[in-house]
Design a protein around this motif. Sequence first.
Motif, PDB file in Angstrom:
ATOM      1  N   PRO A  49      51.348 -40.691  -1.138  1.00 47.31           N
ATOM      2  CA  PRO A  49      50.829 -40.654  -2.510  1.00 47.31           C
ATOM      3  C   PRO A  49      51.895 -40.481  -3.585  1.00 47.31           C
ATOM      4  N   GLU A 107      37.155 -34.660   0.687  1.00 49.08           N
ATOM      5  CA  GLU A 107      38.609 -34.630   0.505  1.00 49.08           C
ATOM      6  C   GLU A 107      38.950 -34.101  -0.881  1.00 49.08           C
ATOM      7  N   VAL A 110      44.160 -35.459  -4.463  1.00 45.92           N
ATOM      8  CA  VAL A 110      45.543 -35.583  -3.982  1.00 45.92           C
ATOM      9  C   VAL A 110      46.484 -35.167  -5.102  1.00 45.92           C
ATOM     10  N   ILE A 114      51.988 -34.175  -2.544  1.00 43.35           N
ATOM     11  CA  ILE A 114      51.596 -34.683  -1.221  1.00 43.35           C
ATOM     12  C   ILE A 114      52.491 -35.861  -0.835  1.00 43.35           C
ATOM     13  N   ARG A 117      49.726 -38.789   3.371  1.00 41.41           N
ATOM     14  CA  ARG A 117      48.276 -38.701   3.534  1.00 41.41           C
ATOM     15  C   ARG A 117      47.914 -39.529   4.758  1.00 41.41           C
ATOM     16  N   SER A 119      44.675 -40.750   7.284  1.00 41.40           N
ATOM     17  CA  SER A 119      43.218 -40.846   7.386  1.00 41.40           C
ATOM     18  C   SER A 119      42.880 -41.610   8.663  1.00 41.40           C
ATOM     19  N   HIS A 130      46.541 -33.935   4.536  1.00 40.53           N
ATOM     20  CA  HIS A 130      47.493 -33.908   3.428  1.00 40.53           C
ATOM     21  C   HIS A 130      48.712 -33.087   3.852  1.00 40.53           C
ATOM     22  N   SER A 132      52.443 -31.580   2.491  1.00 40.54           N
ATOM     23  CA  SER A 132      53.493 -31.334   1.497  1.00 40.54           C
ATOM     24  C   SER A 132      54.490 -30.384   2.141  1.00 40.54           C
TER      25      SER A 132
END
Length: 342
Positions: A49, A107, A110, A114, A117, A119, A130, A132
């Motif tokens: 992201p 969810e 975002v 981040i 991501r 999924s 997520h 970080s």
Amino acid sequence: SSLAISSSSRAESVAVCGHRAMVEGDGCHRIAAEHRKSLVGRKMQAKSPNGRFKGGAQAIMKCGGVLTRIEVHGKNMFYFFGQGSKVVVVHVHFGLAGAFAVYKGEEPAVTGNIRLRLSTVDNGTPLVAHLSAMVVKHGPSSMYDSLTAKLGADPLREDATCDTLIKACSSSKPIGTVLVDQSVVAGVGNIYRSEILYEAGIHPKQPSNSLTEAEIVTLWNVAVKQMQQGFKTGSIWGTKNGAFCYGKKTSAAGGKVKQFAMGGRSCYACSKRQRLDAKRPVRQAKVRRSGTAHLEEMVPAVKAENKKRKTGEGLAVQHVALKDDATRAAALAAKKRPSARK
């Protein structure tokens, strides 16, 4: 609902006296334990992201996007995607903040921090993750090998031993410095350092080469116990109500706690339970050098065999495979010699 552990909340929960606490090894192992149950074996789509892990996200997609394995070494996490020659390894180190959360419900938004991501795109329960962290890098499996080769034993890994710690305690470095050296013991941070040394009854400034091997093994055992309790409970204090001495003025034993800097971080010691013995003799025992390259020239085979004959040991006690012209001549001569028993 969140399935995983947010390492940022863990770091904040153990911040003491205004200092932010780095995510320690047990926190990383807790995340891995949850993700092995919820994410390993799942096929996922990867995106970055904030764009700071765009190349890594693309590499995950190219290798098929299936998470196959998770390894933890101290404060370092490694996520393996794909199989065979197409394996992509993602290296994660949280530093002082960060989080790796998995959501199976709604969810959350975002945020700008981040980096990755994930999924799920298979037939299982839909999940979104997520990530970080301070360090998020990717590379081949050789990256994992080279990075972990530089790390010491992790008290929470099944394959760990205290051999590296014993070997490292051969210098005059303070044991408090040795204990947080990630090339010696991977996963022990600043808070655990003070708490482990307190429970072991060892002053952080005690020269490591003055500790007996039994004391070093005890120190390792305390580290394993405390970190296992941290892993199980989700609290760095384990089953205790709080710290033994870290960040305190009076320890759990009722002694005055002294605060001092060690390696740029605040360290704590109880004046009652942990006494520095500067006059303590240095431990003399050293690990003998292995190998043969440093040894003097070895005894020739014929000389070794003749010694066996003279002592009456005989050559059948220890099979000797090294043979040459000299041993052959000696063997022939021995056959011609009359037996001493006749």
